[in-house]
Write a protein that holds these residues in place. Sequence first.
Motif, PDB file in Angstrom:
ATOM      1  N   TYR A   1     -14.081  12.973   6.550  1.00 27.69           N
ATOM      2  CA  TYR A   1     -13.876  12.732   7.732  1.00 27.69           C
ATOM      3  C   TYR A   1     -14.146  14.139   8.424  1.00 27.69           C
ATOM      4  CZ  TYR A   1     -11.672  11.948  12.478  1.00 27.69           C
ATOM      5  OH  TYR A   1     -11.257  11.837  13.816  1.00 27.69           O
TER       6      TYR A   1
ATOM      7  N   ASP B   1     -15.931   5.346  14.842  1.00 30.17           N
ATOM      8  CA  ASP B   1     -16.463   4.406  13.622  1.00 30.17           C
ATOM      9  C   ASP B   1     -15.793   5.049  12.090  1.00 30.17           C
ATOM     10  OD1 ASP B   1     -17.521   7.346  13.393  1.00 30.17           O
ATOM     11  OD2 ASP B   1     -19.495   6.503  12.633  1.00 30.17           O
ATOM     12  N   LEU B   2     -15.571   6.261  11.978  1.00 32.75           N
ATOM     13  CA  LEU B   2     -14.861   6.561  10.718  1.00 32.75           C
ATOM     14  C   LEU B   2     -13.406   6.375  10.775  1.00 32.75           C
ATOM     15  CD1 LEU B   2     -16.677  10.093   9.529  1.00 32.75           C
ATOM     16  CD2 LEU B   2     -17.255   7.551   9.123  1.00 32.75           C
TER      17      LEU B   2
ATOM     18  N   SER C   1     -12.047   3.997  11.859  1.00 31.10           N
ATOM     19  CA  SER C   1     -12.002   2.365  11.609  1.00 31.10           C
ATOM     20  C   SER C   1     -12.210   2.097  10.195  1.00 31.10           C
ATOM     21  CB  SER C   1     -12.636   1.713  12.568  1.00 31.10           C
ATOM     22  OG  SER C   1     -14.075   1.896  12.363  1.00 31.10           O
ATOM     23  N   ASP C   2     -12.705   3.255   9.470  1.00 35.99           N
ATOM     24  CA  ASP C   2     -13.079   3.004   7.987  1.00 35.99           C
ATOM     25  C   ASP C   2     -11.692   3.224   7.273  1.00 35.99           C
ATOM     26  OD1 ASP C   2     -13.964   3.429   5.396  1.00 35.99           O
ATOM     27  OD2 ASP C   2     -15.976   3.403   6.238  1.00 35.99           O
ATOM     28  N   SER C   3     -11.150   2.210   6.692  1.00 37.25           N
ATOM     29  CA  SER C   3      -9.889   2.477   5.790  1.00 37.25           C
ATOM     30  C   SER C   3     -10.220   3.353   4.845  1.00 37.25           C
ATOM     31  CB  SER C   3      -9.325   1.100   5.269  1.00 37.25           C
ATOM     32  OG  SER C   3     -10.125   0.382   4.673  1.00 37.25           O
TER      33      SER C   3
ATOM     34  N   VAL D   1     -12.349   5.907   4.242  1.00 42.59           N
ATOM     35  CA  VAL D   1     -12.516   7.225   4.807  1.00 42.59           C
ATOM     36  C   VAL D   1     -11.221   7.923   5.230  1.00 42.59           C
ATOM     37  CG1 VAL D   1     -13.474   8.724   6.653  1.00 42.59           C
ATOM     38  CG2 VAL D   1     -14.723   7.114   5.631  1.00 42.59           C
TER      39      VAL D   1
END
Length: 245
Positions: A9, A62-63, A65-67, A69
Amino acid sequence: MRGIARDAYTWALDHRVHHKYSETNADPHNAKRGFFFSHVGWLFLTPHPDVVAKRKTIDMSDLESDSIVMWQKRLYPVLFALFVIILPVFMPVYLWNETIWNSFWVNFNTRFCITLNIAFFVNSVAHMWGQKPYDKYISSVENLAVSVAALGEGWHNYHHVFPWDYKTGELGNSYNPSTHFIDFFARIGWAYERKSATGEMVARRAKKSGDGSYVYENEDDPNVWGYGDADIPGDDMQELQDMKD
């Protein structure tokens, strides 16, 4: 020091700032400030106020919301200790009775120093020494040595002209192991929505702003035109007309 925690991230945030504000005071590792700064100095020095300000403006939803990451970001210190220090150091000690002193200096310090500097070369060397076949007006270059060392990440002039191309280089089948890695996972369904520039698009950009080092596969390609050609593409014809006006 921000450079200690380079989770996915944090790295992506600074990389997005770097591309959006490249070669300005807001660029975290602005190559115009010299080799040492762009190579490693930016990790130790207090960032420019513009960098701090622009980091806050980048959309990272976007990141966020990425579990996966966010899981890696949250547990990065533990994962770093386990996979970068503990396993590389203690496996040789356990498996073939290496001394912990030798293993620590070779499998952590030396290995980590070499791989880090290879990664840093993309920010420094690949912004200073090489060819600029796609855009001669920016600092990023095509550097074969960095590409070999960094597994395909040294085709940097292309990467800055077409940052959305997943290959980070025009010729994905040349020395670019990173592209092959992504392609493998695409074949088994783990990677998807790959974006890439077309050959025609690349040739047109090289003709328009390159340093002349670009080698065209087909000199008769209608998208590579000269003054007075009857088949100049519409967008380019309008650009010529605007220049005349």
